[in-house]
Scaffold this active site. Structure first.
Site, PDB file in Angstrom:
ATOM      1  N   HIS A 155      -1.785 -95.667 -47.728  1.00 28.35           N
ATOM      2  CA  HIS A 155      -3.130 -95.968 -48.268  1.00 28.35           C
ATOM      3  C   HIS A 155      -3.883 -96.944 -47.353  1.00 28.35           C
ATOM      4  O   HIS A 155      -4.730 -97.700 -47.820  1.00 28.35           O
ATOM      5  CB  HIS A 155      -3.045 -96.545 -49.680  1.00 28.35           C
ATOM      6  CG  HIS A 155      -2.145 -95.776 -50.598  1.00 28.35           C
ATOM      7  ND1 HIS A 155      -2.584 -94.734 -51.374  1.00 28.35           N
ATOM      8  CD2 HIS A 155      -0.807 -95.882 -50.821  1.00 28.35           C
ATOM      9  CE1 HIS A 155      -1.556 -94.241 -52.063  1.00 28.35           C
ATOM     10  NE2 HIS A 155      -0.470 -94.916 -51.738  1.00 28.35           N
ATOM     11  N   SER A 276     -22.067 -99.520 -23.984  1.00 25.49           N
ATOM     12  CA  SER A 276     -23.276 -99.276 -24.765  1.00 25.49           C
ATOM     13  C   SER A 276     -24.486 -99.446 -23.864  1.00 25.49           C
ATOM     14  O   SER A 276     -24.484-100.274 -22.955  1.00 25.49           O
ATOM     15  CB  SER A 276     -23.322-100.280 -25.916  1.00 25.49           C
ATOM     16  OG  SER A 276     -24.667-100.482 -26.334  1.00 25.49           O
ATOM     17  N   LYS A 282     -20.190-104.306 -25.616  1.00 28.84           N
ATOM     18  CA  LYS A 282     -19.436-103.246 -26.281  1.00 28.84           C
ATOM     19  C   LYS A 282     -18.484-102.499 -25.365  1.00 28.84           C
ATOM     20  O   LYS A 282     -18.757-102.284 -24.197  1.00 28.84           O
ATOM     21  CB  LYS A 282     -20.398-102.210 -26.888  1.00 28.84           C
ATOM     22  CG  LYS A 282     -21.273-102.675 -28.016  1.00 28.84           C
ATOM     23  CD  LYS A 282     -20.565-102.962 -29.335  1.00 28.84           C
ATOM     24  CE  LYS A 282     -19.686-101.861 -29.845  1.00 28.84           C
ATOM     25  NZ  LYS A 282     -20.459-100.793 -30.488  1.00 28.84           N
ATOM     26  N   GLU A 289     -12.946 -90.855 -30.599  1.00 28.29           N
ATOM     27  CA  GLU A 289     -13.911 -90.360 -31.583  1.00 28.29           C
ATOM     28  C   GLU A 289     -14.182 -88.867 -31.413  1.00 28.29           C
ATOM     29  O   GLU A 289     -14.309 -88.126 -32.390  1.00 28.29           O
ATOM     30  CB  GLU A 289     -15.228 -91.130 -31.461  1.00 28.29           C
ATOM     31  CG  GLU A 289     -15.095 -92.564 -31.939  1.00 28.29           C
ATOM     32  CD  GLU A 289     -16.332 -93.369 -31.586  1.00 28.29           C
ATOM     33  OE1 GLU A 289     -17.087 -93.707 -32.497  1.00 28.29           O
ATOM     34  OE2 GLU A 289     -16.549 -93.654 -30.393  1.00 28.29           O
TER      35      GLU A 289
END
Ligand code: ARG
Length: 464
Positions: A155, A276, A282, A289
């Site tokens: 979980h 970024s 970043k 992804e």
């Protein structure tokens, strides 16, 4: 001029051509189509339908077409609706009326099915080889991280400590099943449809067994209607790749989480991360992804094809042309994903200190306390409730759990030792478990699985 001009009074409309052409995507099959035509010409020669001079002239024209395609100097005509038409047209230009005999006893229906199976066999062994390379990366990293441990989650809540090697091999075993599936799919599709004709076979003395052997297929079709209609193999490949995509996706999701400041379990290598355009600080996990994101597309390719197939009567229907784009897309995207994810995994830095600190929180050993009581004869349910009560007490009164354990008459110092950093994970000793002893054995088993797999892959490649 169309392939069917004899029966028709005029030329096809521009709208029809624009809607029905497949040339922009089926050029991928050019090499397979030429291989298929060569085998067919040799078959026509053996059957005495082509003289040896005629067969030689067509084979020579096919060589030239292959050369023109490879050197990208092949000129397509606006009427070439697909790669099969284009190649046959050019063969006829080069070999004249002899070239016009190439299509004897053959239909594009058995031709396309044959081409696509040749393509599938080749790409499946390439895919299986790349999955194998990713498995090797998991093995190498698992060996390298030794006895480092981290929290195992259920979980997405910390549950019990596990060795990092154990966690990595969990992904490895899933990929091993993917290889197994790809090889099984490849073996099942190893059937030549050539000789089925449009749907019913031929009146000419063709020999489907001989052309099957010539093309390196394990066997020929059993039923000509099935041979030209069957796209089960495309659906199976799309399923195999969708599931492989799911495995890469959940791995990607972990790297996304692990590379956050909140987890801080990994730092991505600069060459395998992106920046970024606006925020200078970043570093983004784009490979991870997209491994997650592209999976949606792989699942879509599978469901799209199944929907295309579900309403089709036997045998060939033009709908079947819709098999190619999802297949090519799934294969291409999966090959790219495998290479990128392998690079990501090989270059990522693991922060073992952060992982271990997260796993050393005393409550992670709660089940060990319960099992300590069980070893003393207490029923597990009772032990569970007793330890649960101590954990709640510790939280509510803000007292360290270890103090309550020390003070409890049924627990005391020997039980408190179970809460020491690094102790709980060593207690997972059963076969296939997460502790060092079991994982050492698991590593050996995974290594020998990979050796076996490599032999299987070698055999598949040899029999291509
Ligand atoms: N390009 C088509 C395909 O891939 C060829 C179809 C031709 N067959 C036919 N009988 N119209 O399916």
């Amino acid at each position: 001029m169309t392939l069917w001009h004899g029966r028709f009074g005029g030329d096809p409309s521009d709208e029809l051509l624009a809607f029905t052409v497949s040339l922009p995507f089926d050029q991928k099959l050019a090499g397979d189509d030429i291989a298929c035509s060569r085998a067919h010409v040799r078959g026509l020669g053996r059957a005495g339908i082509l003289s040896s001079e005629e067969a030689a002239a067509i084979l020579e024209a096919l060589d030239q077409v292959e050369d023109e395609l490879e050197r990208a100097i092949f000129t397509f005509s606006p009427e070439d609706e697909d790669i099969h038409t284009a190649i046959e047209r050019r063969v006829t230009e080069l070999a004249g009326s002899t070239g016009a005999k190439l299509h004897t006893g053959r239909s594009r229906n058995d031709q396309i099915a044959t081409d696509l199976r040749l393509y599938a066999k080749r790409e499946l062994s390439e895919l299986a080889g790349r999955v194998h390379a990713l498995e090797r990366a998991f093995l190498d990293r698992a060996v390298e991280v030794g006895d480092c441990y981290l929290p195992g989650y259920t979980h997405l809540q910390r549950a019990q400590p596990v060795l990092l090697a154990h966690h990595l091999l969990a992904h490895g075993w899933a990929l091993a099943r993917d290889v197994d599936r790809l090889l099984a799919t490849s073996a099942r599709l190893d059937v030549s449809p050539l000789g089925a004709g449009a749907l019913a076979g031929s009146s000419l003395p063709l020999d489907p067994d001989a052309v099957a052997a010539d093309l390196g297929f394990a066997r020929r079709f059993e039923n000509s209607l099935d041979a030209v209609s069957d796209r089960d193999f495309v659906a199976e490949i799309l399923f195999d790749l969708a599931l492989l995509g799911v495995h890469l996706s959940r791995l990607g999701e972990e790297f996304v989480l692990w590379s956050t400041d909140e987890f801080g379990f990994v730092t991505l290598d600069d060459a395998h991360a992106t920046g970024s355009s606006m925020l200078p600080q970043k570093k983004n996990p784009d490979i991870a992804e997209l491994a997650r994101g592209k999976c949606g597309r792989l699942i879509g390719n599978l469901t799209g094809l199944l929907a295309t197939l579900k309403g089709l009567p036997l045998a060939y229907n033009r709908d079947l042309q819709e098999d190619k784009e999802p297949l090519f897309d799934a294969v291409d995207q999966t090959l790219l994903a495998l290479a990128a994810v392998t690079g990501l995994l090989r270059s990522v830095r693991f922060h073992t200190d952060r992982m271990e600190a997260a796993a050393d929180e005393p409550a992670a050993a709660a089940v060990d306390l319960a099992e300590f009581l069980v070893a003393d004869g207490m029923a597990f349910r009772e032990a569970h409730a007793l330890v649960g009560g101590l954990v709640r007490d510790a939280i509510e009164r803000a007292v360290p759990l270890v103090e309550l354990v020390e003070a409890h008459p049924a627990l005391g110092t020997p039980a408190a030792e179970l809460l020491e950093p690094g102790v709980a994970v060593t207690r997972r000793t059963t076969a296939g478990g997460a502790g060092p002893k079991a994982v050492t054995e698991q590593l050996a088993r995974f290594r020998s699985h990979l050796t076996m797999e490599e032999e299987r892959l070698g055999r598949t490649l040899r029999h291509g």
